[in-house]
Design an enzyme around this catalytic site. Sequence first.
Site, PDB file in Angstrom:
ATOM      1  N   ASP A   3      62.261  82.636  94.931  1.00 29.18           N
ATOM      2  CA  ASP A   3      63.014  81.748  94.477  1.00 29.18           C
ATOM      3  C   ASP A   3      64.191  81.352  95.545  1.00 29.18           C
ATOM      4  OD1 ASP A   3      64.010  79.813  92.119  1.00 29.18           O
ATOM      5  OD2 ASP A   3      65.607  80.343  93.306  1.00 29.18           O
ATOM      6  N   LYS A  53      59.978  83.424 113.791  1.00 27.64           N
ATOM      7  CA  LYS A  53      60.091  83.639 115.279  1.00 27.64           C
ATOM      8  C   LYS A  53      61.149  82.318 115.855  1.00 27.64           C
ATOM      9  CE  LYS A  53      55.487  85.290 115.244  1.00 27.64           C
ATOM     10  NZ  LYS A  53      53.878  84.976 115.626  1.00 27.64           N
ATOM     11  N   ASP A  69      58.762  81.143 105.851  1.00 27.57           N
ATOM     12  CA  ASP A  69      59.098  82.508 105.717  1.00 27.57           C
ATOM     13  C   ASP A  69      57.981  83.476 105.850  1.00 27.57           C
ATOM     14  OD1 ASP A  69      61.882  82.209 105.821  1.00 27.57           O
ATOM     15  OD2 ASP A  69      62.159  82.475 103.803  1.00 27.57           O
TER      16      ASP A  69
END
Length: 415
Positions: free
Chosen positions: A262, A229, A207
């Site tokens: 998390d 992407k 991420d």
Amino acid sequence: MAHPADHPAYPVGLRLAGRRVVVLGGGQVAQRRLPGLVAAGADVLLVSPSATASVEAMADAGEIIWERRGYRPGDLADAWYALIATSDPEANTAASAEGEAHRVWCVRADDAEAATAWTPATGRSAGVTVAVLTRDTDRRDPRYTAAVRDAVVDGLSDGTLLAARRTARAEDTAPRVALVGGGPGDPDLITVRGRRLLAEADVVIADRLGPRDLLAELPPHVEVIDAAKIPYGRFMAQEAINAALVEHAEAGKRVVRLKGGDPFVFGRGMEEAQALAEAGIACTVVPGISSSISVPSAAGVPVTHRGVAHEFTVVSGHVAPGDPRSLVDWAALARLRGTLVVLMGVDKIGAIAEALVAHGRDPRTRVALVQEGTTAAQRRVDATLATVAETVRAEEVRPPAVIVIGEVVGVGPTA
């Protein structure tokens, strides 16, 4: 007979479960060593007139048996192993002699050269126990052995000893897919387990909010996929991520899904776990430090504080109050006296503040916005519910930012 000092110690792992171990002395040495003996399943007898509070608590909990007295001849007769750590040198010498007579291996806290056993510097990582002893008398300083132990454990944890570790293991039990919480952004705040699994990965799906600096440490053969992407547009992005996880796992690759914070705190980690389960692929979940707590802390804001806030609530702000998709009861939140932490709410903070005030929250309630928390670019901007919308525009606050609403904002030294 050769003198013991002429030979190195013979390393061995003692299986002490159900076997009597005698510890003489209830001070700091016992406090450090007793947890390991209890974890090994040993039947521990502590002999000492007094003990530290922690050792006493172990006795009160029934983890060890404590006889509140000094050493007496015969205490070691039925022992398999003994730790001699009293403050009485004569008692230590007498107990050591008894251990020699009964062939009981004894550690001497006060005189290593007189001992028949030494306690190594130990550490654990990923099911491996590292124990370090040294033969060199000039390097028998515990700080040296501890430093060697830490270097090896760190190497196992961060993957630099990965090749040696894989060769040494008879069976590779590393999970095929791991959903790893990377923490709030600072690469040092990922868990030890998460970092180790990242080092073992063949494919990393990352991420943009994850600890990006860690990606630079990966070997050249590791394929890094930027989840932001992945094609098919915003709505289909999660399905594409799920498909990529399944595809690479089925190809026999070790896959790490590196997520910010998390995996299960607004991270859609359960959706990924469910997709893997449907495909018959097991995964492991590595919790991460949530930005909801860590970022305020890094900016000097405690989410709870004695006499100020006895509870905190974490809420997603990506859907504005009044939006029919919203699952948040903003009226109920406005009635709470504690801290409100809003994630993903920078562009909606004006509407959120209006809703809270409309439902009774004081417009003077303090607000802190912490942008890019725990990273080198971290900055904190303070406001109130009445001024936060304009402050965000004027100060050009941008995501990612954690928003803290409540009187705790004024508690810290930087307030």
